[in-house]
Enzyme design. Structure first.
Site, PDB file in Angstrom:
ATOM      1  N   GLU A 160       0.896  -1.207   0.076  1.00 40.78           N
ATOM      2  CA  GLU A 160       0.081   0.116  -0.021  1.00 40.78           C
ATOM      3  C   GLU A 160       0.712   1.362  -0.157  1.00 40.78           C
ATOM      4  O   GLU A 160       0.926   1.938   0.962  1.00 40.78           O
ATOM      5  CB  GLU A 160      -0.821   0.277   1.139  1.00 40.78           C
ATOM      6  CG  GLU A 160      -1.816  -1.042   1.275  1.00 40.78           C
ATOM      7  CD  GLU A 160      -3.080  -1.020   2.569  1.00 40.78           C
ATOM      8  OE1 GLU A 160      -2.645  -0.082   3.329  1.00 40.78           O
ATOM      9  OE2 GLU A 160      -3.897  -1.632   2.493  1.00 40.78           O
TER      10      GLU A 160
ATOM     11  N   GLU B  69      -5.643  -8.707   1.206  1.00 38.40           N
ATOM     12  CA  GLU B  69      -5.982  -8.317   2.406  1.00 38.40           C
ATOM     13  C   GLU B  69      -7.544  -8.038   2.592  1.00 38.40           C
ATOM     14  O   GLU B  69      -7.895  -7.277   1.600  1.00 38.40           O
ATOM     15  CB  GLU B  69      -5.570  -6.963   3.039  1.00 38.40           C
ATOM     16  CG  GLU B  69      -4.052  -7.308   3.769  1.00 38.40           C
ATOM     17  CD  GLU B  69      -3.621  -6.149   4.286  1.00 38.40           C
ATOM     18  OE1 GLU B  69      -4.156  -4.872   4.773  1.00 38.40           O
ATOM     19  OE2 GLU B  69      -2.037  -5.841   4.204  1.00 38.40           O
TER      20      GLU B  69
HETATM   21  C1  FCB Z   1      -3.884  -2.340   5.854  1.00 35.73           C
HETATM   22  C2  FCB Z   1      -2.620  -2.571   6.243  1.00 35.73           C
HETATM   23  C3  FCB Z   1      -2.526  -3.660   7.170  1.00 35.73           C
HETATM   24  C4  FCB Z   1      -3.307  -3.428   8.392  1.00 35.73           C
HETATM   25  C5  FCB Z   1      -4.747  -3.324   7.878  1.00 35.73           C
HETATM   26  C6  FCB Z   1      -5.986  -2.978   8.662  1.00 35.73           C
HETATM   27  O1  FCB Z   1      -3.973  -0.988   5.371  1.00 35.73           O
HETATM   28  O2  FCB Z   1      -1.958  -2.993   5.118  1.00 35.73           O
HETATM   29  O3  FCB Z   1      -1.191  -3.604   7.635  1.00 35.73           O
HETATM   30  O4  FCB Z   1      -3.301  -2.348   9.394  1.00 35.73           O
HETATM   31  O5  FCB Z   1      -4.899  -2.264   6.702  1.00 35.73           O
END
Ligand code: FCB
Length: 448
Positions: A168, A357
């Protein structure tokens, strides 16, 4: 919609994700150097309740048991990151053999358990020594990062076959160099644009280094994505504001990677990034990734706001909108997943998408040794259903990883938000699998 794992096909990658600083602890053990998160979190005012990741989940000491837990939960892929300053305490130069040894043992442990390691090279923990030289704002970061990538590939590339270059970039440059709410706590447009451009160069350069040295591996990088909509859907000012926020949140890093350049037409202020560009940069920003990782949690509603500089836009928080939201004040909006997958799928140069994620923070209640986290189970089911919906439309999505294995240090929010499939008692480091963990295990075992 009812579905099973089999509906996704046998080669679909199911996993769980973590990041080094959020779980490892052992912040100054066995020769590890400080990272910007070590330094940032030592200042109590930077983190909710003054917490820090010094000990975190002690994954450094307990990784064998945690990998056994991943195996027990039937999770075939484990995504984790490498702490740069654990293997290169000064960021450059001398290698810390104990750090290399730790990741060797972790990788071997995964492989012995039948868990495939997918490795993120940079999940936000820049060595403090490099920050002292300007960090992401200094263009030399491209050489420093290349040195680190090279070191990782030489040591681990024989066994790791899936790599993600950055986690990110919009979040670590935006929160860390523009808003100052993440490490290293810098503020301002100029530091942000410099850091962003250097991160964009590194994401492509990292890909080139891995491909040259480890041609049999799959290379990707990850992006945060939030579906954005105007707060007042028919108001032209809100529609324009939404388009600008969309550039920042969703387009700014993927488009140069795909050879399309920065989307400056839709956000004039972004033109200033050209000040940091040299003649070959346009070409060097692009790299043909094997896959793109998307990290999707929520939707944002955007309102025109003349008070906010540069974008004239602000996000209307979920808690002010009469919608369901999580402990992070993030709206629960599963169609965001579907929209994101279609949107990225429509870039012709993207070969494959992995949801690297997705997950939800809720206040858990431990009762009689059990956590009945039905909200989290529902969140996961509803989002996975949207992945399937997109896949059935023909979208090239081929993986889904839950954020996250266990409750951990959630950056500026400290240990308050609970995202894990596994609960941790941070006093005793005892692990308890939540009902969501049991549900995921059962879902993954289905049809085996
Ligand atoms: C993302 C991050 C991860 C975690 C989640 C909730 O932005 O990559 O490390 O903090 O959010």
């Amino acid at each position: 919609m009812s579905f099973t794992k089999n509906d996704f096909g046998a080669d679909f990658n199911w996993g769980v994700s973590t990041a080094a600083y959020q779980i490892e602890g052992a912040h100054n053990v066995d020769g590890k150097g400080a990272s910007i998160w070590d330094t940032f979190s030592q200042k109590r005012r930077n983190i909710l309740l003054g917490e820090n990741g010094n000990e975190a989940c002690d994954f450094y000491g307990k990784f064998e048991a945690d990998i056994a837990l991943i195996r027990q939960l039937n999770i075939p892929v484990y995504r984790f990151s490498i702490s740069w300053s654990r293997i290169l305490p000064e960021g450059l130069g001398t290698v810390n053999n104990k750090g290399i040894d730790f990741y060797n043992r972790l990788i071997d442990c995964c492989l012995e358990a039948g868990v495939r390691p997918w490795v993120t090279l940079y999940h936000w923990d820049l060595p403090e020594a490099l920050h002292q030289k300007g960090g992401w704002v200094n263009r030399s970061i491209v050489q420093w990062f290349s040195y680190f990538v090279d070191c990782c590939i030489k040591n681990f590339g024989d066994r790791v076959k899936h790599w993600m270059v950055l986690n990110e970039p919009m979040v670590f440059t935006g929160a860390g160099y523009f808003l100052g709410v993440h490490a290293p706590g810098k503020k301002g447009l100029s530091s942000f644009l410099a850091a962003a451009h250097h991160a964009a160069l590194c994401q492509a350069e990292g890909g080139r280094i891995i491909r040259a040295q480890c041609p049999d591996s799959k290379i990707g990088t990850t992006f945060s994505y939030s579906h954005v909509e105007p707060y007042r859907p028919t108001l032209a000012r809100d529609i324009r504001a939404t388009a600008k926020v969309d550039v920042l949140l969703n387009r700014m890093f993927i488009e140069p990677l795909l050879g399309m350049g920065y989307p400056t037409k839709d956000l004039a202020i972004l033109k200033r990034i050209e000040r940091f560009m040299k003649s070959d940069d346009e070409a060097n920003l692009s790299f043909d990734m094997d896959f793109i990782g998307l990290q999707i949690y929520t939707r944002e509603l955007i309102q025109y706001s003349p008070l906010v500089p540069f974008v004239n836009a602000k996000i209307i928080k979920a808690s002010k909108r009469n919608v369901q939201y999580t402990q992070m004040d993030w709206e629960v909006y599963p169609p965001s997943m579907y929209e994101a997958l279609h949107r990225f799928n429509s870039y012709p140069a993207i070969k494959e998408i992995i949801v690297t994620e997705n997950g939800a923070a809720y206040k858990d209640k431990l009762q009689d040794g059990r956590i009945e986290d039905i909200d989290r189970i529902k969140y996961l089911q509803d989002h996975i259903a949207q992945v399937l919906r997109a896949k059935m439309d023909g979208v090239k999505v081929n993986g889904y990883f839950v954020w996250t294995l266990m409750d951990n240090f959630e950056w500026a929010e400290g240990f308050t938000p609970k995202f894990g499939l596994v609960h941790i008692d941070f006093k005793t480091q005892q692990r308890i699998v939540k009902d969501s963990g049991k549900w995921y295990a059962q879902f993954l075992n289905n049809g085996l």
